[in-house]
Design a protein around this motif. Structure first.
Motif, short mmCIF file in Angstrom:
data_model
loop_
_atom_site.label_atom_id
_atom_site.label_comp_id
_atom_site.label_asym_id
_atom_site.label_seq_id
_atom_site.Cartn_x
_atom_site.Cartn_y
_atom_site.Cartn_z
N GLU A 8 5.46 -12.83 0.52
CA GLU A 8 5.31 -12.30 -0.83
C GLU A 8 4.78 -10.87 -0.80
OE1 GLU A 8 3.01 -13.36 -5.04
OE2 GLU A 8 3.11 -14.86 -3.43
N ARG A 12 6.81 -7.66 -2.36
CA ARG A 12 6.15 -6.81 -3.37
C ARG A 12 6.09 -5.36 -2.90
NH1 ARG A 12 0.74 -8.90 -6.44
NH2 ARG A 12 0.24 -7.02 -7.64
N SER A 15 9.68 -3.77 -3.04
CA SER A 15 10.03 -3.41 -4.41
C SER A 15 9.29 -2.15 -4.86
CB SER A 15 9.69 -4.58 -5.35
OG SER A 15 9.98 -4.24 -6.69
N ALA A 38 2.31 -1.02 -5.85
CA ALA A 38 2.31 -2.48 -5.75
C ALA A 38 1.03 -3.10 -6.30
CB ALA A 38 2.50 -2.91 -4.29
#
Length: 216
Positions: A8, A12, A15, A38
């Protein structure tokens, strides 16, 4: 945040990195800028990635793998091959116009990967994926129109990727929609004229060995 799974964290951060690159370019995508985007602490970065270059290499792979088509073949399949290719390219171009920031980010990431020894092979994998997607689209276009490719589809796919790159980069530079549309029409005609034979009658039986490749 301390108990966030590593997978995860990576998702994150990837992105966030793409958002930062879209706004500020690769040079602006420092580790600090990425973790700030983030909403994470700097120490969290090193639980997920060994270096910024590792993150950028994975970012290219992730973005490319989520791309489904290079040539967006229309579902109706009406018209001849050149018309179908043109409409597919226009559909692709509409996506470029809708998300120019994505295209700028990908061009910059490609250039960065080519200049960075620790990212060797990243750009090569990127274009292998693009050519595979283009090849699948060309197979679909031929099947929809009943045409047979005279030249190896892998060669035509490489041409198509080069053409879409040129169309995209030129439009990012000048924003001229009409010029891009004219180039798209030319690209569609060129691919169709160079690579395809006449449509095969529905009643004809075409041996699998002759569905692709050069004719005598």
């Amino acid at each position: 945040m301390a108990h966030m799974p590593v997978a995860e964290r990576r998702t994150r951060l990837l992105s966030a990195a793409f958002e930062v690159i879209s706004r500020s370019g690769v040079s602006g995508a420092t580790t600090r800028a990425i973790v700030d985007e983030a909403g994470m602490k700097l120490a969290s970065f090193h639980y997920a990635f060994e270096s910024r270059e590792e993150l950028l290499a994975q970012l290219v792979d992730v973005v490319v793998e989520t791309q489904e088509v290079v040539l967006d073949i229309p579902a109706d399949g009406g018209g001849g091959l050149s018309d179908l290719l043109e409409r597919g390219l226009l559909s692709y171009f509409a996506q470029v116009r809708a998300n120019p920031w994505r295209e700028r980010a990908m061009f910059e990431l490609t250039q960065y990967a080519l200049r960075t020894p620790s990212m060797a092979g990243v750009a090569e994998r990127q274009y292998e994926r693009y050519r595979a997607l283009a090849e699948a689209s060309l197979h679909e276009a031929a099947a929809r129109t009943g045409c047979v490719w005279r030249l190896p589809v892998s060669e035509l796919a490489a041409d198509l990727v080069a053409l879409t790159d040129g169309i995209t980069l030129a439009w990012l530079a000048d924003g001229d929609d009409e010029r891009a549309s004219r180039t798209i029409a030319f690209a569609a005609r060129a691919i169709a004229a160079e690579g395809a034979s006449a449509p095969v009658p529905a009643s004809a039986s075409v041996p699998p060995s002759h569905r692709e490749g050069r004719t005598a």
